[in-house]
Design a protein around this motif. Structure first.
Motif, PDB file in Angstrom:
ATOM      1  N   UNK A  55      -7.351  -6.739   8.604  1.00 54.26           N
ATOM      2  CA  UNK A  55      -6.617  -7.608   9.521  1.00 54.26           C
ATOM      3  C   UNK A  55      -7.066  -9.126   9.466  1.00 54.26           C
ATOM      4  N   UNK A  56      -8.446  -9.156   9.779  1.00 52.04           N
ATOM      5  CA  UNK A  56      -9.439 -10.617   9.903  1.00 52.04           C
ATOM      6  C   UNK A  56      -9.284 -11.279   8.516  1.00 52.04           C
ATOM      7  N   UNK A  57      -9.546 -10.559   7.531  1.00 53.63           N
ATOM      8  CA  UNK A  57      -9.723 -10.828   6.040  1.00 53.63           C
ATOM      9  C   UNK A  57      -8.151 -11.667   5.788  1.00 53.63           C
ATOM     10  N   UNK A  58      -7.221 -10.894   6.107  1.00 52.42           N
ATOM     11  CA  UNK A  58      -5.820 -11.458   5.823  1.00 52.42           C
ATOM     12  C   UNK A  58      -5.781 -13.007   6.711  1.00 52.42           C
ATOM     13  N   UNK A  59      -5.873 -12.824   7.966  1.00 55.48           N
ATOM     14  CA  UNK A  59      -5.558 -13.988   8.887  1.00 55.48           C
ATOM     15  C   UNK A  59      -6.512 -15.114   8.712  1.00 55.48           C
ATOM     16  N   UNK A  80       2.526  -1.590  -5.073  1.00 55.72           N
ATOM     17  CA  UNK A  80       2.110  -1.483  -3.828  1.00 55.72           C
ATOM     18  C   UNK A  80       2.589  -2.562  -3.010  1.00 55.72           C
ATOM     19  N   UNK A  81       2.834  -2.388  -1.554  1.00 63.13           N
ATOM     20  CA  UNK A  81       3.355  -3.143  -0.776  1.00 63.13           C
ATOM     21  C   UNK A  81       4.674  -2.715  -0.441  1.00 63.13           C
ATOM     22  N   UNK A  82       5.334  -3.519   0.709  1.00 64.73           N
ATOM     23  CA  UNK A  82       6.744  -3.411   1.016  1.00 64.73           C
ATOM     24  C   UNK A  82       7.509  -3.427  -0.125  1.00 64.73           C
ATOM     25  N   UNK A  83       8.517  -2.364  -0.417  1.00 65.89           N
ATOM     26  CA  UNK A  83       9.406  -2.651  -1.457  1.00 65.89           C
ATOM     27  C   UNK A  83      10.485  -3.695  -1.406  1.00 65.89           C
ATOM     28  N   UNK A  84      10.762  -4.237  -2.310  1.00 65.22           N
ATOM     29  CA  UNK A  84      11.973  -5.320  -2.136  1.00 65.22           C
ATOM     30  C   UNK A  84      11.557  -6.450  -1.724  1.00 65.22           C
ATOM     31  N   UNK A  85      10.159  -6.940  -1.294  1.00 63.21           N
ATOM     32  CA  UNK A  85       9.963  -8.129  -0.715  1.00 63.21           C
ATOM     33  C   UNK A  85       9.089  -8.891  -1.692  1.00 63.21           C
ATOM     34  N   UNK A  86       9.716 -10.141  -1.811  1.00 67.46           N
ATOM     35  CA  UNK A  86       9.145 -10.984  -2.798  1.00 67.46           C
ATOM     36  C   UNK A  86       8.898 -12.508  -2.311  1.00 67.46           C
ATOM     37  N   UNK A  87       7.639 -12.529  -1.310  1.00 65.07           N
ATOM     38  CA  UNK A  87       7.452 -13.698  -0.613  1.00 65.07           C
ATOM     39  C   UNK A  87       7.088 -14.689  -1.445  1.00 65.07           C
ATOM     40  N   UNK A  88       7.394 -15.963  -1.005  1.00 63.43           N
ATOM     41  CA  UNK A  88       7.164 -17.239  -1.526  1.00 63.43           C
ATOM     42  C   UNK A  88       6.503 -18.345  -0.781  1.00 63.43           C
ATOM     43  N   UNK A  89       5.820 -17.849   0.254  1.00 66.48           N
ATOM     44  CA  UNK A  89       5.079 -18.898   1.039  1.00 66.48           C
ATOM     45  C   UNK A  89       3.873 -18.217   1.887  1.00 66.48           C
ATOM     46  N   UNK A  91       2.937 -17.835   4.669  1.00 66.98           N
ATOM     47  CA  UNK A  91       3.036 -16.931   5.884  1.00 66.98           C
ATOM     48  C   UNK A  91       3.729 -15.618   5.247  1.00 66.98           C
ATOM     49  N   UNK A  92       4.450 -15.893   4.083  1.00 68.32           N
ATOM     50  CA  UNK A  92       5.135 -14.678   3.743  1.00 68.32           C
ATOM     51  C   UNK A  92       4.034 -13.726   2.834  1.00 68.32           C
ATOM     52  N   UNK A  93       3.026 -14.400   2.116  1.00 66.67           N
ATOM     53  CA  UNK A  93       2.016 -13.921   1.477  1.00 66.67           C
ATOM     54  C   UNK A  93       1.101 -12.851   2.438  1.00 66.67           C
ATOM     55  N   UNK A  94       0.965 -13.503   3.554  1.00 69.87           N
ATOM     56  CA  UNK A  94       0.027 -12.721   4.779  1.00 69.87           C
ATOM     57  C   UNK A  94       0.859 -11.723   5.461  1.00 69.87           C
ATOM     58  N   UNK A  95       2.118 -11.929   5.499  1.00 63.13           N
ATOM     59  CA  UNK A  95       3.009 -10.749   6.322  1.00 63.13           C
ATOM     60  C   UNK A  95       3.144  -9.749   5.316  1.00 63.13           C
ATOM     61  N   UNK A  96       3.220  -9.911   4.018  1.00 62.17           N
ATOM     62  CA  UNK A  96       3.231  -8.835   2.874  1.00 62.17           C
ATOM     63  C   UNK A  96       1.891  -8.020   2.867  1.00 62.17           C
ATOM     64  N   UNK A  97       0.811  -8.913   2.780  1.00 60.74           N
ATOM     65  CA  UNK A  97      -0.327  -8.186   2.847  1.00 60.74           C
ATOM     66  C   UNK A  97      -0.652  -7.257   4.201  1.00 60.74           C
ATOM     67  N   UNK A  98      -0.221  -7.852   5.365  1.00 56.76           N
ATOM     68  CA  UNK A  98      -0.455  -7.144   6.602  1.00 56.76           C
ATOM     69  C   UNK A  98       0.425  -5.822   6.322  1.00 56.76           C
ATOM     70  N   UNK A  99       1.596  -5.766   5.633  1.00 60.72           N
ATOM     71  CA  UNK A  99       2.216  -4.729   5.688  1.00 60.72           C
ATOM     72  C   UNK A  99       2.118  -3.573   4.557  1.00 60.72           C
ATOM     73  N   UNK A 100       1.108  -4.082   3.780  1.00 64.12           N
ATOM     74  CA  UNK A 100       0.527  -3.081   2.813  1.00 64.12           C
ATOM     75  C   UNK A 100      -0.330  -2.153   3.299  1.00 64.12           C
ATOM     76  N   UNK A 101      -0.024  -0.827   2.970  1.00 66.57           N
ATOM     77  CA  UNK A 101      -0.930   0.048   3.512  1.00 66.57           C
ATOM     78  C   UNK A 101      -2.436  -0.142   3.025  1.00 66.57           C
ATOM     79  N   UNK A 102      -3.210   0.229   3.690  1.00 65.90           N
ATOM     80  CA  UNK A 102      -4.746  -0.089   3.526  1.00 65.90           C
ATOM     81  C   UNK A 102      -5.448   0.897   2.656  1.00 65.90           C
TER      82      UNK A 102
END
Length: 110
Positions: A55-59, A80-89, A91-102
């Motif tokens: 979490x800290x690494x991402x934030x 890996x990561x949330x299916x069907x999500x293609x972030x483009x910003x 904040x989107x990359x950070x959200x995708x990383x947070x939502x990806x299982x560790x």
């Protein structure tokens, strides 16, 4: 793990302080500063470090890292990561990383 020269000197004080605290620096009395302590405690970040500080690494780092898009694209290519999500910003990359299982694969890529 590929061999490369790693140094915590490439990271800002803010990132180093946040990661050191997340990895246990704040829990100990230290004569070393956070950067020196982190150099000894995690001379080369590995899966254990990423697992403990995700979490800290991402934030503190990945949310502002220009290469975050490449990390996310690598995760997507590997399924890996949330299916069907293609972030483009950022904040989107950070959200995708947070939502990806560790998972081990996530930790190796990061």
């Amino acid at each position: 793990m590929p061999r490369y020269r790693f140094s915590w000197d490439a990271f800002s004080d803010e990132v180093v302080n946040a990661l050191a605290d997340a990895y246990g620096y704040a829990d100990r009395r230290n004569e070393l500063g956070p950067r020196e302590w982190l150099t000894k405690a995690a001379a080369r970040p590995d899966e254990v470090f990423v697992a403990a500080t995700k979490t800290v690494l991402i934030d503190s780092w990945l949310a502002h890292y220009p290469g975050a898009q490449a990390v996310v694209e690598d995760l997507i290519l590997r399924g890996l990561g949330p299916a069907n999500r293609r972030p483009r910003s950022a904040s989107g990359y950070a959200g995708f990383l947070h939502d990806t299982r560790n998972t081990a694969n996530f930790r190796r890529i990061v």
